[in-house]
Design a protein around this motif. Structure first.
Motif, PDB file in Angstrom:
ATOM      1  N   HIS A  29       0.830  -1.198   0.000  1.00 51.87           N
ATOM      2  CA  HIS A  29       0.000   0.000   0.000  1.00 51.87           C
ATOM      3  C   HIS A  29       0.862   1.246   0.000  1.00 51.87           C
ATOM      4  O   HIS A  29       1.890   1.317   0.672  1.00 51.87           O
ATOM      5  N   TRP A  95      -4.502   1.180  -0.559  1.00 52.31           N
ATOM      6  CA  TRP A  95      -3.637   0.921  -1.699  1.00 52.31           C
ATOM      7  C   TRP A  95      -3.075   2.190  -2.331  1.00 52.31           C
ATOM      8  O   TRP A  95      -1.885   2.435  -2.339  1.00 52.31           O
ATOM      9  N   GLY A  96      -3.957   3.021  -2.898  1.00 46.18           N
ATOM     10  CA  GLY A  96      -3.429   4.123  -3.681  1.00 46.18           C
ATOM     11  C   GLY A  96      -4.038   5.471  -3.361  1.00 46.18           C
ATOM     12  O   GLY A  96      -3.913   6.403  -4.120  1.00 46.18           O
ATOM     13  N   ASN A  99      -9.648   7.078  -2.296  1.00 50.05           N
ATOM     14  CA  ASN A  99     -10.737   6.654  -3.154  1.00 50.05           C
ATOM     15  C   ASN A  99     -10.505   5.308  -3.807  1.00 50.05           C
ATOM     16  O   ASN A  99     -11.293   4.865  -4.641  1.00 50.05           O
ATOM     17  N   THR A 100      -9.438   4.633  -3.414  1.00 45.90           N
ATOM     18  CA  THR A 100      -9.117   3.375  -4.090  1.00 45.90           C
ATOM     19  C   THR A 100      -9.574   2.155  -3.318  1.00 45.90           C
ATOM     20  O   THR A 100      -9.388   1.037  -3.767  1.00 45.90           O
TER      21      THR A 100
ATOM     22  N   TYR B  97     -13.217  12.037  -3.351  1.00 43.77           N
ATOM     23  CA  TYR B  97     -12.403  11.547  -4.457  1.00 43.77           C
ATOM     24  C   TYR B  97     -11.071  12.269  -4.526  1.00 43.77           C
ATOM     25  O   TYR B  97     -11.004  13.483  -4.352  1.00 43.77           O
ATOM     26  N   ASN B  98     -10.033  11.491  -4.752  1.00 44.79           N
ATOM     27  CA  ASN B  98      -8.691  12.035  -4.934  1.00 44.79           C
ATOM     28  C   ASN B  98      -8.199  12.815  -3.720  1.00 44.79           C
ATOM     29  O   ASN B  98      -7.466  13.794  -3.836  1.00 44.79           O
TER      30      ASN B  98
END
Lengths: 114, 114
Positions: A29, A95-96, A99-100, B97-98
Motif C-alpha cells: 500500500h 492501496w493508492g 478513493n481506491t 475523491y482524490n
C-alpha cells in the motif's frame, strides 16, 4: 498474509519517556495512517503518509513524530510522553489513496502514560 | 470541509430486535465514498461496506442493510434480528475523491442483550 501489523500491542510509559510504535504492512500500500482512539471521540488522525519518504500532519499531530523510510513501514514516535497521550493507537493503510478502497487496520496498540 | 455525525452514542436492544444506526455526513464534493466499520469488544476494526456517491442503491448482506440517501446526506445501517455477536462500536466514515484523508464519526456503541 499478515496485513497490517502493529508493535508493541501494549506499553506503559512514565511521563517524559519516549517510545516508537511500528506499523508494518505487506500489501504494497502507498498510503498509511496513524489514528488515536479515545472514548467518545472516534478515530482522530495524527499523521499520515502518501508514499515512501513523505509524511503529513493530521488533526492531532502535536507531541508526535512520524517517519516513512520504507514503503512498508510507518513509525509513530512520542519524544516525551504525557498522560494525555494515553490512548489506543491504530495504524491503517490503503492501496493508492482514499478513493481506491477501504482502510485496512492493524489490531491497535494500547499505550498508558503514567 | 468534511464531517460525519453519528448522533446515537449508545443503543441497547434485546436480541432479535431490528436496530438502525444513523450516519449523517457533510461534504460539498460530488464524488465521495462512505464506509461502515465494526469494532467488536476485542478491539479490531472490521470493514463492512464501501459505497460511492453515484450508487444510491440500497445494499443488503444477510442481516445487514444500508440505506444511502443523498437528499438527506445519510448513510444508515440496519441490523435485522440482532444477535449478541452484533454488540460492538460501529463507525461511519467519509472520504472524497482524490483526497488523502478519511473522516470518521464518533461511533455508536450497540449493546444487544440476550
Amino acid at each position: 498474509n499478515a496485513g497490517v501489523t502493529q508493535t508493541p500491542k501494549f506499553r506503559v510509559l512514565k511521563t517524559g519517556q519516549s517510545m516508537t510504535l511500528l506499523c508494518a504492512q505487506d500489501m504494497n500500500h502507498e498510503y498509511m495512517y496513524w489514528y488515536r482512539q479515545d472514548p467518545g471521540m472516534g478515530l482522530r488522525l495524527i499523521h499520515y503518509s502518501v508514499g515512501e519518504g513523505t509524511t503529513a500532519k493530521g488533526e492531532v499531530p502535536d507531541g508526535y513524530n512520524v517517519s516513512r523510510l520504507k514503503k512498508q513501514n510507518f513509525l509513530l514516535g512520542l519524544e516525551s510522553a504525557a498522560p494525555s497521550q494515553t490512548s489506543v493507537y491504530f495504524c491503517a493503510s490503503v492501496w493508492g489513496g482514499a478513493n481506491t478502497g477501504e482502510l485496512f487496520f492493524g489490531e491497535g496498540s494500547r499505550l498508558t502514560v503514567l | 470541509a468534511q464531517k460525519v455525525t453519528q448522533a446515537q452514542t449508545e443503543i441497547s436492544v434485546v436480541e432479535k430486535e431490528d436496530v438502525t444506526l444513523d450516519c449523517v455526513y457533510e461534504t460539498r464534493d460530488t464524488t465521495y465514498y462512505l464506509f461502515w466499520y465494526k469494532q467488536p469488544p476485542s478491539g479490531e476494526l472490521v470493514f463492512l461496506i464501501r459505497r460511492n456517491s453515484f450508487d444510491e442503491q440500497n445494499e443488503i448482506s444477510g442481516r445487514y442493510s444500508w440505506n444511502f440517501q443523498k437528499s438527506t446526506s445519510s448513510f444508515n445501517f440496519t441490523i435485522t434480528a440482532s444477535q449478541v455477536v452484533d454488540s460492538a462500536v460501529y463507525f461511519c466514515a467519509l472520504t472524497i475523491y482524490n483526497f488523502n484523508k478519511f473522516y470518521f464519526g464518533s461511533g455508536t456503541k450497540l449493546n444487544v442483550k440476550p
